[in-house]
Design a protein around this motif. Structure first.
Motif, mmCIF file in Angstrom:
data_model
loop_
_atom_site.group_PDB
_atom_site.id
_atom_site.type_symbol
_atom_site.label_atom_id
_atom_site.label_comp_id
_atom_site.label_asym_id
_atom_site.label_seq_id
_atom_site.Cartn_x
_atom_site.Cartn_y
_atom_site.Cartn_z
ATOM 1 N N ASP A 323 17.937 5.055 56.667
ATOM 2 C CA ASP A 323 17.686 4.699 55.265
ATOM 3 C C ASP A 323 17.415 5.950 54.436
ATOM 4 O O ASP A 323 17.890 6.094 53.310
ATOM 5 C CB ASP A 323 16.494 3.747 55.157
ATOM 6 N N ALA A 324 16.618 6.876 55.011
ATOM 7 C CA ALA A 324 16.319 8.121 54.299
ATOM 8 C C ALA A 324 17.571 8.970 54.132
ATOM 9 O O ALA A 324 17.815 9.542 53.068
ATOM 10 C CB ALA A 324 15.246 8.907 55.054
ATOM 11 N N ILE A 325 18.386 9.053 55.179
ATOM 12 C CA ILE A 325 19.624 9.836 55.120
ATOM 13 C C ILE A 325 20.552 9.294 54.032
ATOM 14 O O ILE A 325 21.169 10.051 53.273
ATOM 15 C CB ILE A 325 20.342 9.803 56.486
ATOM 16 N N GLU A 326 20.638 7.965 53.955
ATOM 17 C CA GLU A 326 21.559 7.337 53.019
ATOM 18 C C GLU A 326 20.946 7.089 51.652
ATOM 19 O O GLU A 326 21.568 6.476 50.791
ATOM 20 C CB GLU A 326 22.089 6.036 53.628
ATOM 21 N N GLY A 327 19.703 7.565 51.460
ATOM 22 C CA GLY A 327 19.078 7.461 50.153
ATOM 23 C C GLY A 327 18.650 6.075 49.767
ATOM 24 O O GLY A 327 18.634 5.718 48.592
ATOM 25 N N VAL A 328 18.303 5.254 50.757
ATOM 26 C CA VAL A 328 17.834 3.895 50.479
ATOM 27 C C VAL A 328 16.360 3.964 50.126
ATOM 28 O O VAL A 328 15.543 4.473 50.892
ATOM 29 C CB VAL A 328 18.035 2.976 51.699
ATOM 30 N N ASP A 329 16.006 3.451 48.966
ATOM 31 C CA ASP A 329 14.626 3.494 48.492
ATOM 32 C C ASP A 329 14.032 2.096 48.539
ATOM 33 O O ASP A 329 14.744 1.101 48.503
ATOM 34 C CB ASP A 329 14.559 4.043 47.069
ATOM 35 N N ALA A 330 12.691 2.042 48.619
ATOM 36 C CA ALA A 330 12.007 0.739 48.668
ATOM 37 C C ALA A 330 12.325 -0.100 47.457
ATOM 38 O O ALA A 330 12.336 -1.320 47.506
ATOM 39 C CB ALA A 330 10.494 0.945 48.787
ATOM 40 N N GLY A 331 12.629 0.552 46.342
ATOM 41 C CA GLY A 331 12.897 -0.189 45.115
ATOM 42 C C GLY A 331 14.274 -0.804 45.071
ATOM 43 O O GLY A 331 14.610 -1.536 44.148
ATOM 44 N N SER A 332 15.130 -0.489 46.060
ATOM 45 C CA SER A 332 16.498 -1.012 46.021
ATOM 46 C C SER A 332 16.728 -2.133 47.021
ATOM 47 O O SER A 332 17.828 -2.385 47.449
ATOM 48 C CB SER A 332 17.483 0.127 46.301
ATOM 49 N N GLY A 333 15.617 -2.780 47.441
ATOM 50 C CA GLY A 333 15.766 -3.919 48.322
ATOM 51 C C GLY A 333 15.524 -3.613 49.768
ATOM 52 O O GLY A 333 15.675 -4.466 50.618
ATOM 53 N N ALA A 334 15.155 -2.374 50.094
ATOM 54 C CA ALA A 334 14.873 -2.029 51.481
ATOM 55 C C ALA A 334 13.467 -2.471 51.845
ATOM 56 O O ALA A 334 12.699 -2.921 51.006
ATOM 57 C CB ALA A 334 15.018 -0.526 51.689
ATOM 58 N N VAL A 335 13.147 -2.334 53.112
ATOM 59 C CA VAL A 335 11.802 -2.660 53.565
ATOM 60 C C VAL A 335 10.805 -1.738 52.900
ATOM 61 O O VAL A 335 11.034 -0.529 52.829
ATOM 62 C CB VAL A 335 11.714 -2.523 55.096
ATOM 63 N N PRO A 336 9.674 -2.221 52.351
ATOM 64 C CA PRO A 336 8.704 -1.362 51.698
ATOM 65 C C PRO A 336 8.276 -0.219 52.612
ATOM 66 O O PRO A 336 8.035 -0.396 53.787
ATOM 67 C CB PRO A 336 7.531 -2.323 51.418
ATOM 68 N N GLY A 337 8.185 0.967 52.017
ATOM 69 C CA GLY A 337 7.759 2.124 52.787
ATOM 70 C C GLY A 337 8.895 3.072 53.095
ATOM 71 O O GLY A 337 8.680 4.195 53.499
ATOM 72 N N ARG A 338 10.130 2.652 52.859
ATOM 73 C CA ARG A 338 11.261 3.534 53.090
ATOM 74 C C ARG A 338 11.513 4.333 51.815
ATOM 75 O O ARG A 338 11.376 3.829 50.715
ATOM 76 C CB ARG A 338 12.494 2.731 53.484
ATOM 77 N N LEU A 339 11.925 5.565 51.959
ATOM 78 C CA LEU A 339 12.058 6.408 50.796
ATOM 79 C C LEU A 339 13.163 7.409 50.989
ATOM 80 O O LEU A 339 13.837 7.456 52.010
ATOM 81 C CB LEU A 339 10.737 7.124 50.504
ATOM 82 N N PHE A 340 13.362 8.238 49.947
ATOM 83 C CA PHE A 340 14.392 9.250 49.998
ATOM 84 C C PHE A 340 13.991 10.366 50.938
ATOM 85 O O PHE A 340 12.839 10.562 51.242
ATOM 86 C CB PHE A 340 14.630 9.811 48.587
ATOM 87 N N PRO A 341 14.981 11.150 51.388
ATOM 88 C CA PRO A 341 14.657 12.283 52.241
ATOM 89 C C PRO A 341 13.774 13.279 51.516
ATOM 90 O O PRO A 341 13.662 13.257 50.298
ATOM 91 C CB PRO A 341 16.023 12.881 52.577
ATOM 92 N N PRO A 342 13.124 14.203 52.268
ATOM 93 C CA PRO A 342 12.138 15.086 51.679
ATOM 94 C C PRO A 342 12.666 15.933 50.533
ATOM 95 O O PRO A 342 11.914 16.288 49.650
ATOM 96 C CB PRO A 342 11.688 15.956 52.847
ATOM 97 N N ARG A 343 13.958 16.254 50.527
ATOM 98 C CA ARG A 343 14.447 17.105 49.445
ATOM 99 C C ARG A 343 14.390 16.386 48.097
ATOM 100 O O ARG A 343 14.493 17.014 47.048
ATOM 101 C CB ARG A 343 15.874 17.576 49.733
ATOM 102 N N TYR A 344 14.248 15.048 48.125
ATOM 103 C CA TYR A 344 14.151 14.293 46.887
ATOM 104 C C TYR A 344 12.708 13.989 46.502
ATOM 105 O O TYR A 344 12.452 13.390 45.479
ATOM 106 C CB TYR A 344 14.917 12.969 47.003
ATOM 107 N N ARG A 345 11.775 14.376 47.350
ATOM 108 C CA ARG A 345 10.369 14.120 47.056
ATOM 109 C C ARG A 345 9.769 15.305 46.330
ATOM 110 O O ARG A 345 10.194 16.448 46.487
ATOM 111 C CB ARG A 345 9.598 13.859 48.348
ATOM 112 N N THR A 346 8.742 15.064 45.570
ATOM 113 C CA THR A 346 8.069 16.134 44.839
ATOM 114 C C THR A 346 6.642 16.243 45.313
ATOM 115 O O THR A 346 6.060 15.297 45.850
ATOM 116 C CB THR A 346 8.079 15.853 43.324
ATOM 117 N N ALA A 347 6.056 17.406 45.102
ATOM 118 C CA ALA A 347 4.678 17.625 45.524
ATOM 119 C C ALA A 347 3.758 16.654 44.794
ATOM 120 O O ALA A 347 3.958 16.328 43.629
ATOM 121 C CB ALA A 347 4.275 19.066 45.226
ATOM 122 N N GLY A 348 2.743 16.221 45.502
ATOM 123 C CA GLY A 348 1.761 15.338 44.886
ATOM 124 C C GLY A 348 2.137 13.878 44.944
ATOM 125 O O GLY A 348 1.505 13.049 44.298
#
Length: 385
Positions: A323-348
């Motif tokens: 899910d992270a590899i394919e950019g599936v986010d919790a807001g797009s219908g995935a299981v809560p807690g799944r998110l984008f890979p680290p390069r898409y995350r920001t500090a804080g």
């Protein structure tokens, strides 16, 4: 037609059968465009179910398999995900020899194939030579120690990492683990209810979450009930050290009358040590160990085990990673807690999301004391003294 012509014809037919069908062949046979074939096989686009099913049936009949090279060019992904155990660093450790890791790896492999990826099992001890030569889309790391340099390096490179085990100070995309504190407390209560008065622990020396949280839960329980801790620690990657530690634990002057072993071989090690000291299990010593091995159902006596459900964990970590590899986010219908890979995350953005899995205590004879036998005399005749 001559015999030679017949032979050449048969060869040509056999050659065509051995040729790999391409996407154009599938499109022609199904009567659709190449784009429709691609969308149907990759679960994309807005296609009628009938069209999607027909394309898949044709592809299966023709033996069509998408080209890995073409997929890499199209998506920028290799279709490979890694799996490794970094708990013991450079120490030699064949993790597939342990039932937990073997079951987890099998489930992870099946889950990866189900989503079109191949799982590559990599040894932590040679990662500097091997890891740079394999283009991985993401990695599953089992029980990483605090501040694991491999996890940190992958994170900085923008490679998604999901850990089997709460990551501590490691920067991971997401993690899956058991509630180790609750599991240990449940075992200690089980042994107490079976009559144990001094419960010991056979634990490890590593800093991974499983070992650390399990040991901390035991020490906290001892403090709460007023029992002096009785435990021995050893490097869990060394099977011979486990047998020595089991012997030390049962040779102590404050020898426990019940023991919980955190690792797979501890059950047989403790059973052997008990026999050397003339201790009967479960009469003199109650035993529980954490293991996925069926061997413990057939020991004498059968040993109670804690199952961490590795197959469920293996499936979950791989799905989170993909899910992270394919950019599936919790807001797009995935299981809560799944998110984008680290390069898409920001500090804080807060700690990585985690998923806790249930455990199961499989109770057998080793942790249940037999009730003392009572002799019932036959009724006496009336008037007899």
């Amino acid at each position: 037609m001559t015999a030679a012509a017949n032979q050449n014809g048969r060869r040509a037919t056999a050659s065509r059968r051995l040729e790999r069908a391409g996407i154009r062949d599938v499109a022609a046979a199904a009567g659709v465009s190449i784009t429709t074939v691609s969308d149907a096989l990759n679960g994309k686009g807005r296609l009628p179910d009938e069209t999607r099913s027909r394309v898949r049936e044709v592809a299966e009949r023709l033996g069509y398999r998408p080209s890995a090279a073409a997929r890499t060019l199209r998506t920028g992904r290799s279709g490979l995900i890694g799996l490794t155990v970094t708990t013991y660093g450079e120490e030699p450790f064949t993790f597939t020899e342990f039932a937990y890791f073997a079951e987890m790896a099998r489930a992870a492999t099946s889950a990866a194939l189900g989503r079109g990826y191949a799982l590559v099992v990599l040894p932590a001890s040679s990662r500097h030579d091997v890891w740079s030569n394999i283009a991985l889309d993401g990695t599953v790391v089992i029980d990483p120690p605090d501040q694991d340099p491999l996890v940190t390096e992958l994170y900085r490179s923008g490679v998604p990492v999901v850990s089997d085990g709460k990551p501590g100070n490691c920067p991971v995309t997401a993690w899956v683990d058991n509630d180790h504190e609750a599991a240990v407390l449940g075992i200690l209560e089980h042994l107490s209810e079976a009559g144990a008065r001094r419960i010991g622990l056979l634990t490890g020396t590593s800093t991974d979450t499983y070992t650390r949280l399990s040991t901390e839960a035991y020490l906290a329980w001892c403090d709460r009930v007023g029992q002096e801790p009785v435990y021995e620690a050893y490097p869990a990657h060394d099977p011979a050290a486990g047998a020595v530690a089991a012997d030390r634990l049962l040779a102590r002057p404050d020898r426990p009358d019940a023991v919980y072993g955190l690792f797979d071989p501890n059950g047989t090690d403790l059973l052997a040590a008990a026999r050397r000291y003339g201790l009967r299990v479960p009469d003199d010593l109650l035993l529980v160990c954490c293991s996925e091995s069926d061997v413990y159902a057939n020991t004498e006596p059968p040993i109670t085990t804690l199952s961490l459900k590795p197959r469920r964990i293996g499936t979950t970590v791989v799905n989170l990673l993909i899910d992270a590899i394919e950019g599936v986010d919790a807001g797009s219908g995935a299981v809560p807690g799944r998110l984008f890979p680290p390069r898409y995350r920001t500090a804080g953005t807060g700690p990585p999301p985690g998923t806790l899995m249930p455990t199961e205590l499989i109770v057998r004879a080793s942790s249940q004391r037999r009730c003392p036998r009572t002799t019932v005399s036959p009724p006496r005749p009336p008037g007899e003294v």
